[in-house]
Design an enzyme around this catalytic site. Sequence first.
Site, mmCIF file in Angstrom:
data_model
loop_
_atom_site.group_PDB
_atom_site.id
_atom_site.type_symbol
_atom_site.label_atom_id
_atom_site.label_comp_id
_atom_site.label_asym_id
_atom_site.label_seq_id
_atom_site.Cartn_x
_atom_site.Cartn_y
_atom_site.Cartn_z
ATOM 1 N N ARG A 1 6.793 -7.703 -16.215
ATOM 2 C CA ARG A 1 6.496 -8.210 -14.865
ATOM 3 C C ARG A 1 7.801 -8.542 -14.152
ATOM 4 O O ARG A 1 7.972 -8.284 -12.970
ATOM 5 C CB ARG A 1 5.570 -9.445 -14.933
ATOM 6 C CG ARG A 1 5.434 -10.148 -13.589
ATOM 7 C CD ARG A 1 4.237 -11.093 -13.464
ATOM 8 N NE ARG A 1 3.872 -11.778 -14.680
ATOM 9 C CZ ARG A 1 4.543 -12.815 -15.206
ATOM 10 N NH1 ARG A 1 5.631 -13.277 -14.608
ATOM 11 N NH2 ARG A 1 4.137 -13.375 -16.321
ATOM 12 N N TYR B 1 -1.259 -2.595 11.521
ATOM 13 C CA TYR B 1 -2.140 -2.040 10.489
ATOM 14 C C TYR B 1 -3.273 -3.035 10.179
ATOM 15 O O TYR B 1 -3.030 -4.244 10.065
ATOM 16 C CB TYR B 1 -1.295 -1.751 9.240
ATOM 17 C CG TYR B 1 -2.081 -1.271 8.059
ATOM 18 C CD1 TYR B 1 -2.634 -0.002 8.038
ATOM 19 C CD2 TYR B 1 -2.261 -2.090 6.948
ATOM 20 C CE1 TYR B 1 -3.367 0.446 6.947
ATOM 21 C CE2 TYR B 1 -2.981 -1.650 5.848
ATOM 22 C CZ TYR B 1 -3.539 -0.382 5.861
ATOM 23 O OH TYR B 1 -4.258 0.043 4.778
ATOM 24 N N ASP C 1 7.542 -2.690 9.152
ATOM 25 C CA ASP C 1 6.779 -1.800 8.280
ATOM 26 C C ASP C 1 7.159 -0.368 8.675
ATOM 27 O O ASP C 1 6.807 0.103 9.748
ATOM 28 C CB ASP C 1 5.282 -2.068 8.504
ATOM 29 C CG ASP C 1 4.391 -1.264 7.569
ATOM 30 O OD1 ASP C 1 4.818 -0.166 7.154
ATOM 31 O OD2 ASP C 1 3.272 -1.724 7.280
ATOM 32 N N LYS D 1 1.830 6.263 0.908
ATOM 33 C CA LYS D 1 1.780 7.270 1.963
ATOM 34 C C LYS D 1 2.860 8.330 1.723
ATOM 35 O O LYS D 1 2.839 8.985 0.704
ATOM 36 C CB LYS D 1 1.876 6.578 3.327
ATOM 37 C CG LYS D 1 0.989 5.322 3.446
ATOM 38 C CD LYS D 1 -0.507 5.619 3.370
ATOM 39 C CE LYS D 1 -1.381 4.380 3.172
ATOM 40 N NZ LYS D 1 -1.155 3.268 4.100
HETATM 41 C C1 PLP Z 1 -1.406 1.920 4.121
HETATM 42 C C2 PLP Z 1 -0.569 1.013 4.918
HETATM 43 C C3 PLP Z 1 -0.297 -0.293 4.495
HETATM 44 C C4 PLP Z 1 -0.919 -0.871 3.229
HETATM 45 O O1 PLP Z 1 -0.441 -0.232 2.093
HETATM 46 P P1 PLP Z 1 -1.309 -0.140 0.727
HETATM 47 O O2 PLP Z 1 -0.403 0.644 -0.157
HETATM 48 O O3 PLP Z 1 -2.582 0.554 1.072
HETATM 49 O O4 PLP Z 1 -1.525 -1.534 0.273
HETATM 50 C C5 PLP Z 1 0.532 -1.072 5.265
HETATM 51 N N1 PLP Z 1 1.057 -0.617 6.412
HETATM 52 C C6 PLP Z 1 0.816 0.632 6.866
HETATM 53 C C7 PLP Z 1 1.438 1.070 8.135
HETATM 54 C C8 PLP Z 1 0.005 1.492 6.143
HETATM 55 O O5 PLP Z 1 -0.242 2.716 6.607
#
Ligand code: PLP
Length: 386
Positions: free
Chosen positions: A50, A102, A174, A199
């Site tokens: 961890r 998001y 982000d 993604k």
């Molecule tokens: C998918 C996404 C998230 C969340 O990510 P997870 O891996 O699904 O927890 C946060 N911000 C954006 C812009 C996203 O597309």
Amino acid sequence: MDDQYRIETRSIHAGQEPDEETGALMTPIYANSTYEQDAPGDHRGYEYSRTGNPTRTDLEANLASLEGADYGRCFASGMGSINTVLNVLEAGDHVVTGNDVYGGTHRLFTQVYEDYDLDFSFVDMTDLEAIEAAFRPETELLWLETPTNPLMSIVDVERAAEIAHDHDAICAIDNTFATPYLQRPLELGADVVSHSLTKYLGGHSDVIGGALLTNDPDLDERFGFYQNAVGATPGPFDCFLVLRGTKTLPVRMDRHCENARTIAEWLDDHPDVSRVYYPGLDSHPGHEIARRQMDDFGGMLSFELDATLEETSEMVSSTGVFTLAESLGGVESLIEQPAPMTHAAIPREERLDAGLTDGLVRVSVGIEHVDDLIADLEGAIEAALS
Ligand SMILES: *Cc1c(COP(=O)(O)O)cnc(C)c1O
């Protein structure tokens, strides 16, 4: 890895050395929880997975190199990484963020952290005066996203970071939609970059993960503390999958961008499409800022079909190559209708006010042959509207 190398080289090599003992090129999956100590406290860098795991270490170094960051931390999901930034705040603090963040971020802010006495202002982040006006003495964090979802709005990262710093607040962004191949926010003045590795960085729709990158040693130390204390850490197999993904990030992104641009231009001329949201089009209100802060315009786009909610649902259900699904950033093309899917939680009037119409369609353009993708969209539009 050395900054002298370009991102195409660093994406493949940064953070990874052939294994000393065997010469194995690829970082192994260290499926392992605990580590031998030679004497109490005398270990070789790892005690418990961890706290640290060698597969994760290589991924953290790889991602830090891609973003031009000194430090990287990985998490079990993008939400895990966003949560860690919020962990740094204290009750009574205030956060300024976008009114189109998001959905999962909006839920975390309003349904988890408002209960812990954090306060949030959701503003139109394309309006720098609105950002400035939202700051209060207790504002500690500016949380950005650009391009946004699903209307691909562009936020001026450099100016927004200046506003945050004028108010002694952290500027976090982000960077999931753009990826470091197209946009490096730390160079633009941001303090923290967050990613959903799920993604484009993973890129193959086969893993959930998150990361935080920064040049600030104090922030990194706090992120490391919460990473271990809260425990939303990724397993070694997940880290391995993302390490495998980042090697092809530049070639994948080139094709994502090229395909998306071609499809955006085709849609722009289509008689049944009233509007196309793609920052690469001259007509996009954020085009000039996007040209300045991005190297290309990405693989995400939305468009408005001249159609009812039902006709649009029919259209997104009629494709053969595009898969009807949420999420984005994989090699395969996905299509979705925000109104009844990703943005269904927003009341209809509020949704329409925000420009999220019944005919809105969002696509994550994959790396298939673009002619097949266009023929698929054309067939689906015809099937739904004739
Ligand atoms: C998918 C996404 C998230 C969340 O990510 P997870 O891996 O699904 O927890 C946060 N911000 C954006 C812009 C996203 O597309």
